[in-house]
Design an enzyme around this catalytic site. Structure first.
Site, PDB file in Angstrom:
ATOM      1  CG  ASP A  65       1.470  21.263  42.189  1.00  0.00           C
ATOM      2  OD1 ASP A  65       0.783  21.850  41.407  1.00  0.00           O
ATOM      3  OD2 ASP A  65       2.481  20.254  41.169  1.00  0.00           O
ATOM      4  CG  HIS A  71       2.674  25.039  39.723  1.00  0.00           C
ATOM      5  ND1 HIS A  71       2.833  23.940  39.269  1.00  0.00           N
ATOM      6  CD2 HIS A  71       3.928  25.598  40.043  1.00  0.00           C
ATOM      7  CE1 HIS A  71       4.511  23.815  39.018  1.00  0.00           C
ATOM      8  NE2 HIS A  71       5.238  24.849  39.795  1.00  0.00           N
TER       9      HIS A  71
END
Ligand code: NAG
Ligand code: NAG
Ligand code: NAG
Ligand code: NAG
Length: 418
Positions: A245, A268
């Protein structure tokens, strides 16, 4: 020296460390046994967890020995002190390192070995694996590893992005959770495969996180690298983060955050937000991000806010000297978070102001390199771009802007929004 002869078998290694430890114990300043240049403070007392019954075999539960060590350094010693976790594998369920320490003397946790989290998620009563609570003056160092053994729990992870209020969404335990701490340094350690976030910092002041290696598979859900909320003065320097993430996420109340020399990816990217979901969220203010490299991330630099919902603000944010390699959405401000496209909700009430992108270069894997989707009610103010060079493969990129008119300076690819 003696330690050099210890290279072979693990148990001999541990014996040698025990001897070195005793030596250091007798005269802490004379000859440091430490492997990472971290010199003991004058008079510093060393508590070796193995002396308190910890067994570094990767199977025996060492939780009680660690808690005893903490009680001693934090609540029973009047001199600076440290917990030494020698090489080996320590199986640990869940611990709260509870402060404030009394008397308030500096505490160090020197991790040379590997801490392994239990895979039984029902044991995480406080919701996190290792929680550091209300401590002023803490160092965590030593080159060791925190292994959250998260694989099993990932399959049960819900997608909390889409519906963070939802009853189904429960955050998995973070590996290292800092609550209301101040003057903390975490340096030269590794975090691998957490169940939830690797490092969570909240309600804290003056925290430095440096030279960390933060690793989890690209496919692991919600394994944010470093998450910060409600904290002032957090320095994040020289870290390597490859995870499933956000590499770094800054939520409400993140203020005066400095991020330097980060290597991020896969993951991310670096994010601010998502803001405005709850009432009375605190502003994000003063974030400086420089000299970072993002590789194969799904986003690069992003600021998100929820449409409709509540007011909040993000201001004084600068991104400078950033390299991108094959990044998907390099620069994005999204005030229709989880609503785009065809968002029918009311515009976001979050104000975004003074956001600067300077010297951002590299390659993208999508032609839209800059996406500014600002709120109709609160157009983004003071967004500037200078010296931007983002290419889609070898080709040009484009920018889209909605409810904002950025200022441009120097060469800019993608070209200015029209
Ligand atoms: C704490 O210190 C006191 C006084 O030095 C000692 O009597 C006691 O045993 C110590 N307790 C622990 C848990 O170490
Ligand atoms: C921040 O914390 C570090 C580590 O404890 C300390 O050395 C430094 O003096 C603190 N800075 C301020 C401004 O208090
Ligand atoms: C980034 O690093 C380079 C080389 O170390 C240095 O010249 C430059 O000033 C740094 N940028 C910032 C904003 O500090
Ligand atoms: C933003 O930065 C400017 C210039 O550094 C400063 O004058 C202003 O007070 C800052 N605003 C906020 C909200 O921090």
């Amino acid at each position: 020296m003696a330690i050099a002869k210890c290279a072979a078998a693990i148990h001999i290694l541990i014996l040698c460390f025990a001897l070195a430890y005793n030596h250091a114990h007798a005269d802490p300043i004379a000859k440091p046994y430490n492997v990472d240049q971290d010199v003991l403070l004058p008079g510093e007392k060393v508590i070796n967890v193995n002396d308190l019954g910890a067994k570094p075999d990767g199977m025996t539960d060492c939780t009680l020995a660690f808690m005893d060590a903490w009680r001693m350094v934090c609540h029973n010693l009047t001199v600076p002190s440290r917990i030494l976790i020698p090489p080996g594998r320590y199986f640990i369920s869940s611990i709260i390192f509870q402060g404030p320490c009394s008397p308030p003397t500096p505490v160090t946790i020197q991790v040379q070995g590997t801490l392994l989290a239990t895979t039984d998620i029902s044991e995480f009563e406080n919701g996190e694996w290792l929680m550091f609570d209300k401590i002023n003056g803490l160092k965590i160092i030593g080159g060791g590893t925190f292994d959250g053994q998260g694989r099993q729990s990932w399959q049960y992870t819900q997608n909390c992005d889409a519906n963070p209020d939802g009853p189904a969404c429960q955050r998995n335990p973070s590996s290292l959770y800092f609550n209301e701490v101040s003057n903390v340094v975490v340096e030269n350690i590794r975090s691998v495969n957490p169940k939830g976030f690797h490092i969570f910092v909240t309600k804290s002041l003056n925290v430095t996180l440096s030279k960390l290696k933060i690793l989890a598979p690209e496919t692991s859900p919600n394994t944010n690298g470093i998450h910060i909320s409600l904290s002032d003065r957090v320095i994040i320097s020289r870290n390597i983060i490859a995870t499933g993430d956000d590499c770094i996420s800054m939520a409400q109340g993140a203020q005066n955050i400095f991020i330097d020399k980060l290597k991020c990816g896969p993951g991310h990217g670096i994010s601010i937000g998502s803001l405005g979901l709850y009432q009375n969220e605190e502003e994000v203010r003063g974030v400086r991000i420089q000299n970072c490299t993002l590789s194969s991330t799904t986003s690069g630099l992003r600021i998100d806010s929820w449409p409709d919902r509540y007011p909040c603000a993000a201001s004084n944010i600068s991104f400078r000297d950033i390299m991108m390699h094959d990044v998907k959405n390099p620069i994005i401000i999204d005030q229709e978070y989880e609503c785009y496209p065809n968002c029918q909700k009311k515009p976001s009430l979050v104000k975004i102001e003074n956001v600067h992108f300077a010297n951002v270069r590299g390659t993208t894997v999508s032609p839209v390199a800059v996406e500014l989707r600002c709120s109709k009610l609160n157009p983004c103010k003071g967004v500037t771009f200078s010296d931007i060079d983002l290419k889609f493969g070898a080709g040009p990129t484009t920018a889209r802007c909605q409810n904002t008119i950025p200022l441009y300076n120097g060469f800019v690819m993608p070209p200015a929004c029209v």
